[in-house]
Every structure is written in C-alpha cells, then in structure tokens.
Design a protein around this motif. Structure first.
Motif, short mmCIF file in Angstrom:
data_model
loop_
_atom_site.label_atom_id
_atom_site.label_comp_id
_atom_site.label_asym_id
_atom_site.label_seq_id
_atom_site.Cartn_x
_atom_site.Cartn_y
_atom_site.Cartn_z
N GLN A 174 -4.89 0.51 -0.69
CA GLN A 174 -4.94 1.21 0.59
C GLN A 174 -4.48 0.34 1.76
OE1 GLN A 174 -6.07 4.66 0.58
NE2 GLN A 174 -5.57 4.12 -1.53
N SER A 175 -4.80 -0.95 1.72
CA SER A 175 -4.40 -1.87 2.78
C SER A 175 -4.42 -3.30 2.27
CB SER A 175 -5.30 -1.74 4.01
OG SER A 175 -6.60 -2.20 3.72
N GLU A 211 -4.11 -7.48 3.98
CA GLU A 211 -3.97 -8.34 5.15
C GLU A 211 -4.10 -9.80 4.73
OE1 GLU A 211 -7.76 -8.56 7.76
OE2 GLU A 211 -7.81 -6.57 6.83
N PRO A 261 0.80 -1.22 0.00
CA PRO A 261 0.00 0.00 0.00
C PRO A 261 0.84 1.28 0.00
CG PRO A 261 -0.95 -1.59 1.49
CD PRO A 261 0.39 -2.14 1.07
#
Length: 168
Positions: A45-46, A48, A38
């Motif tokens: 944006q992110s 995980e 990111p």
C-alpha cells in the motif's frame, strides 16, 4: 489430500523473468524507485525510506505497509542487503539475520533490451503465515503452496507494470 510441497522451514523461493524492450538504465531507474512499487502491487500500500535515506544503498531501511484480505493490514521494515546500481537490488524483511522474506531484482542487458527478474525467498524468520501454520500444522505445505502462488502472481503483475512503464 497429502501435500508433498515445501514447508516454511525449506525457505521456498519463486522467480519470474521478463524481457523488456528498453535499456537497462531505464529499467533500473524504475526498480530503484521503491515509491513506485505500491502502484504495481495488489498488497503493498505504501513505502517510505527511513533514517534519512533517499534511495537504495546497502544498509538503508524502508517501511512498507501492506494489506491482504486473509491477513489484514501490516507494516514491515526492510533492510537493503545488496545494491549494485544498474544490476541488483535486494532486501531482507524485518531482521536481516533471520528475515521473514528476501526479495531481489536483477537487471541484465542483452539483445537490445533488458531481462528483468524478481526473486523471493520465504522465511526463515516467522511471518504472517506462521500463526496459520501453528494452528494447522497438517496443512503447512498447502498453506505455503497457496501463498507462494499468490506471490508468483503478484511478482508477474509487478514485472508486467515495470515493462509497460519502461517501454512507454
């Protein structure tokens, strides 16, 4: 103007390469750390890992959240489909059998440094572009062209940032 470029169903691709004055192990460590991505992207944006995964292995999944002024915000689940530590990392976005996109990094040692490439294939599965193409089928080639140029610019930015980190 009549566009003669690729259509979405052609599964258009783009690839950018750069040479990095750093050992391949250093470059691989950056590529394999998806948490860094990111900070290297205008859209992502992110990220995980899902299902308890902590790094890239074939079958691991990760959630990515993205943002684009024309498309808004969205989230996708990606599946690692190829992982040769130190060499190749690839993932399919959404359904691996009918992905909205496939992304691949390749790391090659040579000339005292590393060549890094990032490749992307659009489609064949429906993506955020599909509604625009449905609304304006006569502009499909233009829509695909513009999006592929954006992706090429984003890949170039990502590779430049990896290069900066690896060489610092």
């Amino acid at each position: 103007m009549k566009w003669t470029g690729a259509r979405y169903t052609d599964k258009p691709t783009v690839e950018v390469r750069t040479w990095i004055d750093a050992p391949p192990e250093r470059v691989w460590a950056l590529v394999a750390d998806i948490g860094l991505m990111p900070s290297m992207s205008r859209e992502l944006q992110s990220v995980e890992w899902l299902d308890g995964a902590t790094g890239p292995v074939v079958g691991a999944r990760f959630l990515g959240r993205s943002k684009h002024e024309a498309f808004g915000e969205w989230a996708t689940t990606s599946h690692v489909i190829e992982c040769e530590p130190g060499r190749v990392l690839a993932w399919a976005v959404e359904d691996p059998a009918d992905p909205t996109a496939i992304w691949r990094f390749r790391v090659h040692a040579g000339d005292g440094g590393t060549e890094l490439s990032e490749w992307m294939q659009m489609g064949p599965g429906r993506s955020g572009l599909s509604p625009a193409i449905d609304r304006m089928p006569e502009k499909e080639q233009q829509i695909v062209f513009v999006r592929m140029r954006e992706i090429e610019q984003n890949i170039t930015l990502t590779l430049d940032r990896i290069k900066q980190l690896a060489e610092s």
